[in-house]
Design a protein around this motif. Structure first.
Motif, PDB file in Angstrom:
ATOM      1  N   PRO A  66       0.816  -1.220   0.000  1.00  0.00           N
ATOM      2  CA  PRO A  66       0.000   0.000   0.000  1.00  0.00           C
ATOM      3  C   PRO A  66       0.853   1.275   0.000  1.00  0.00           C
ATOM      4  O   PRO A  66       0.492   2.263  -0.639  1.00  0.00           O
ATOM      5  CB  PRO A  66      -0.828  -0.118   1.284  1.00  0.00           C
ATOM      6  CG  PRO A  66      -0.908  -1.582   1.537  1.00  0.00           C
ATOM      7  CD  PRO A  66       0.416  -2.121   1.104  1.00  0.00           C
ATOM      8  N   ALA A  67       1.982   1.249   0.713  1.00  0.00           N
ATOM      9  CA  ALA A  67       2.850   2.433   0.753  1.00  0.00           C
ATOM     10  C   ALA A  67       3.414   2.751  -0.620  1.00  0.00           C
ATOM     11  O   ALA A  67       3.612   3.921  -0.965  1.00  0.00           O
ATOM     12  CB  ALA A  67       3.995   2.213   1.743  1.00  0.00           C
ATOM     13  N   SER A  70       0.959   4.931  -2.408  1.00  0.00           N
ATOM     14  CA  SER A  70       0.449   6.087  -1.680  1.00  0.00           C
ATOM     15  C   SER A  70       0.717   7.363  -2.469  1.00  0.00           C
ATOM     16  O   SER A  70       1.550   7.385  -3.388  1.00  0.00           O
ATOM     17  CB  SER A  70       1.111   6.186  -0.307  1.00  0.00           C
ATOM     18  OG  SER A  70       2.505   6.426  -0.456  1.00  0.00           O
ATOM     19  N   LYS A  71       0.023   8.438  -2.124  1.00  0.00           N
ATOM     20  CA  LYS A  71       0.219   9.706  -2.835  1.00  0.00           C
ATOM     21  C   LYS A  71       1.653  10.211  -2.735  1.00  0.00           C
ATOM     22  O   LYS A  71       2.224  10.658  -3.739  1.00  0.00           O
ATOM     23  CB  LYS A  71      -0.764  10.754  -2.303  1.00  0.00           C
ATOM     24  CG  LYS A  71      -2.199  10.516  -2.761  1.00  0.00           C
ATOM     25  CD  LYS A  71      -3.111  11.639  -2.289  1.00  0.00           C
ATOM     26  CE  LYS A  71      -4.544  11.421  -2.785  1.00  0.00           C
ATOM     27  NZ  LYS A  71      -5.451  12.513  -2.323  1.00  0.00           N
TER      28      LYS A  71
END
Length: 239
Positions: A66-67, A70-71
């Motif tokens: 997920p990281a 990430s934005k």
């Protein structure tokens, strides 16, 4: 970098097009659109390789899947891509500018060798690419990004440009190729992602004063990727 096996062109046959002497475009040839010529001038396989390597290194440095999406990670990845691709264009373009006569024999389909791109326009392209790349790096100064840009630019310059022209000497040419493909790209962009996207991570806590060295010392992924592509670069240099 591209390995040059010869620095002296062999004589051209009488059928060889020689109209691009003194940097003039061959007006007798059907001129492709400039974007097509520019794309060929970038040496697409090197551009594509860089465009894939940087996202891959950002994902390799991510503490979790997920990281990696990430934005902050996507922003750091995107910001690194543009100056890196511009520096890639500077290096490959400079190599073609300094090797026009050789390329007329060995790589006649390249834009300058084929008379599709003048020397003057090629010089404008590579100088603009270099300045834009370094300018973008300075605008978001992480150690990893700027180390990658400056070291690549310096090694690319001494590889192709007189009076250095390291490509004439097998050991020095191999040093440039191994350094860029191994340490500079892998360790530097890994460190950029650590600093810009992942808040430093645990990998950079044992400080040596350099995020890049911390990543090499404390991240197995960073060390092994740098080692693998360093060996890969050595194989390319020896081929």
């Amino acid at each position: 970098f591209e390995n040059a096996t010869s620095t002296t062109p062999t004589p051209l046959s009488s059928s060889t097009n020689d109209n691009n002497i003194n940097g003039q475009v061959d007006v007798d040839k059907k001129q492709p659109p400039f974007p097509v010529v520019l794309w060929r001038f970038t040496r697409p396989h090197t551009i594509i390789g860089s465009a894939l390597a940087i996202p891959a290194l950002h994902m390799l440095a991510a503490p979790s899947l997920p990281a990696a999406f990430s934005k902050p990670a996507l922003a750091a990845m995107g910001y690194a891509l543009l100056p890196a691709l511009l520096m890639n264009l500077y290096i490959t373009g400079l190599n073609q500018i300094t090797d026009v006569e050789i390329d007329k024999v060995n790589k006649p389909n390249l834009p300058m060798a084929a008379g599709l791109l003048s020397q003057k326009r090629a010089i404008v392209i590579v100088v603009a690419s270099l300045l834009a790349s370094l300018g973008l790096g300075a605008a978001r100064p992480t150690e990893g990004l700027n180390a990658a840009l400056w070291l690549s630019g310096i090694l690319g310059t001494v590889y192709s440009l007189k009076p250095f022209r390291f490509k004439r000497f097998p050991i020095l040419a191999a040093f440039c190729i191994v350094s860029v493909r191994g340490f500079v790209i892998n360790a530097s962009f890994f460190a950029h992602s650590v600093a810009a996207a992942y808040g430093g991570l645990d990998v950079a806590t044992a400080s040596t004063g350099s995020v890049i060295l911390d990543c090499l010392r404390n991240s197995r992924a960073c060390f092994l990727s740098s080692l693998f592509f360093g060996v890969f670069g050595l194989v390319i240099a020896l081929m």
